[in-house]
Design an enzyme around this catalytic site. Structure first.
Site, mmCIF file in Angstrom:
data_model
loop_
_atom_site.group_PDB
_atom_site.id
_atom_site.type_symbol
_atom_site.label_atom_id
_atom_site.label_comp_id
_atom_site.label_asym_id
_atom_site.label_seq_id
_atom_site.Cartn_x
_atom_site.Cartn_y
_atom_site.Cartn_z
ATOM 1 N N SER A 54 6.268 3.373 0.032
ATOM 2 C CA SER A 54 6.711 4.734 -0.226
ATOM 3 C C SER A 54 8.235 4.843 -0.043
ATOM 4 C CB SER A 54 5.923 5.680 0.684
ATOM 5 O OG SER A 54 5.980 6.993 0.205
ATOM 6 N N ASP A 57 -1.903 9.450 -7.437
ATOM 7 C CA ASP A 57 -0.956 9.954 -6.436
ATOM 8 C C ASP A 57 -0.725 11.458 -6.586
ATOM 9 O OD1 ASP A 57 1.156 10.252 -4.610
ATOM 10 O OD2 ASP A 57 1.983 8.287 -5.120
ATOM 11 N N HIS A 71 -2.046 8.118 -3.059
ATOM 12 C CA HIS A 71 -0.821 7.581 -2.482
ATOM 13 C C HIS A 71 -1.073 6.661 -1.289
ATOM 14 C CE1 HIS A 71 3.456 7.405 -1.864
ATOM 15 N NE2 HIS A 71 3.339 7.815 -0.623
#
Ligand SMILES: *[C@@H]1O[C@H](CO)[C@@H](O)[C@H](O)[C@H]1NC(C)=O
Length: 312
Positions: free
Chosen positions: A104, A223, A293
């Site tokens: 991320s 996501d 995610h």
């Protein structure tokens, strides 16, 4: 005679093991995690079972686990990346270069390391669900994650204030398509690593990024945290003002967002950061995880097998 043979075998075996020493790996965790969080430690162990003997370093900003987690929310990203560059340069095992995995936001921070420092150099940079073209909305938080909620509220309240841009991590990669002027004039991190400001464009960034062996960009197809999720592939959005009619025939101004792919970005077309050079050389890899995610459970291994742990 036997003794000599045994000696010879030991030496050759040692030589074999030595020759196959896998390239070390550096990991930068994501928001809400810390260098030594249980999930990260487990991931490190799994990498070691795929690549026996690999040296893995998990980046930290603070030694204390809670403070390290906090540094994912609060701090000046440019200073954090500088701190990390000193940390990596001081680790003898990394001296000959390494592969890097960013989770991320850790992905764009590692890209900043490559562009600005890259000493020791990164071979393959693998980013999972990173926000390379920023986010146009702030990730939502878990219902009981108060640290996240407070940070999120503060970011939304004044994302382009100089205070937010110096202290709130997510603000430093918030790229509001409805207020690009505010973004260009106040942001000192993402505008910089994306070389978006003509006057301060830095050619070293492009040269360093293009020096990667592979840039592996992984997007999570489901996501909902990263908006838009295509940011992981250098995509973004533009806002077009649109007049539309409501059911009772009122005219309203609709904020319609149109996706912009990597290929349509001026950053790519004019090659501000070496991305186009890498891509035309065939060294940008677009990967997906078919999950939400950072749910890497079913997809991490293939990427780690292929792009990490190669011979040094
Ligand atoms: C460009 O970036 C390099 C690497 O971070 C830095 O050493 C150099 O001072 C920068 N150049 C300018 C003009 O800011």
């Amino acid at each position: 005679m036997f003794k000599a043979l045994r000696y010879f075998l030991t030496i050759s075996l040692f030589g074999l093991v030595w020759a196959q020493q896998p390239r070390p790996l550096v990991l930068w965790h994501g928001l809400g995690d810390s260098a030594n969080a249980p999930g990260i430690l487990r991931f490190v162990e799994e990498i070691k079972s795929v690549h026996p003997g690999i040296f893995v370093h998990s980046i930290y900003l603070e030694e204390d686990i809670d403070k390290d987690r906090q540094a994912g929310f609060y701090g000046n990203v440019n200073e954090q990346v500088q701190f990390v560059s000193e940390q990596l340069a001081a680790i003898p095992e990394l001296e000959g270069g390494f592969d890097a995995i960013g989770f991320s936001q850790g992905g764009q921070f590692l890209r900043a390391y490559v562009e600005r420092y890259n000493s020791p150099p990164v071979n393959n940079l693998i980013t999972f669900g990173s926000q390379h073209m920023g986010v146009s909305d702030i990730p939502t938080c878990g219902p009981r994650d108060f640290m996240c909620q407070i940070a999120r509220r503060a970011v939304k309240a004044g994302v382009y204030s100089s205070w937010a841009q110096e202290h709130l991590v997510t603000a430093q990669y918030f790229r509001d398509p409805a207020n690009l002027e505010g973004y260009y004039s106040s942001n000192k991190f993402l505008t910089s690593i994306n070389n978006e400001i003509l006057e301060s464009r830095n050619e070293t960034y492009a040269r360093n990024l293009a020096s990667l062996n592979k840039l592996v960009l992984i997007m999570f197809t489901e996501d909902k945290t990263v908006v838009p999720k295509e940011s992981s592939w250098f995509g973004s959005e533009v806002v077009v003002d649109d007049i539309s009619l409501t059911d009772d025939h009122q005219r309203v101004l609709a904020d319609t967002r149109i996706p912009v792919s990597m290929y349509e970005q001026p950053l790519y077309q004019e090659d501000w950061i070496g991305l186009r050079e890498l891509d035309e050389r065939g060294d940008v890899v677009f990967g997906v995880c078919e999950s939400v995610h950072m749910d890497i459970e079913d997809c991490w291994e293939a990427f780690v097998r292929e792009y990490a742990g190669g011979d040094l």
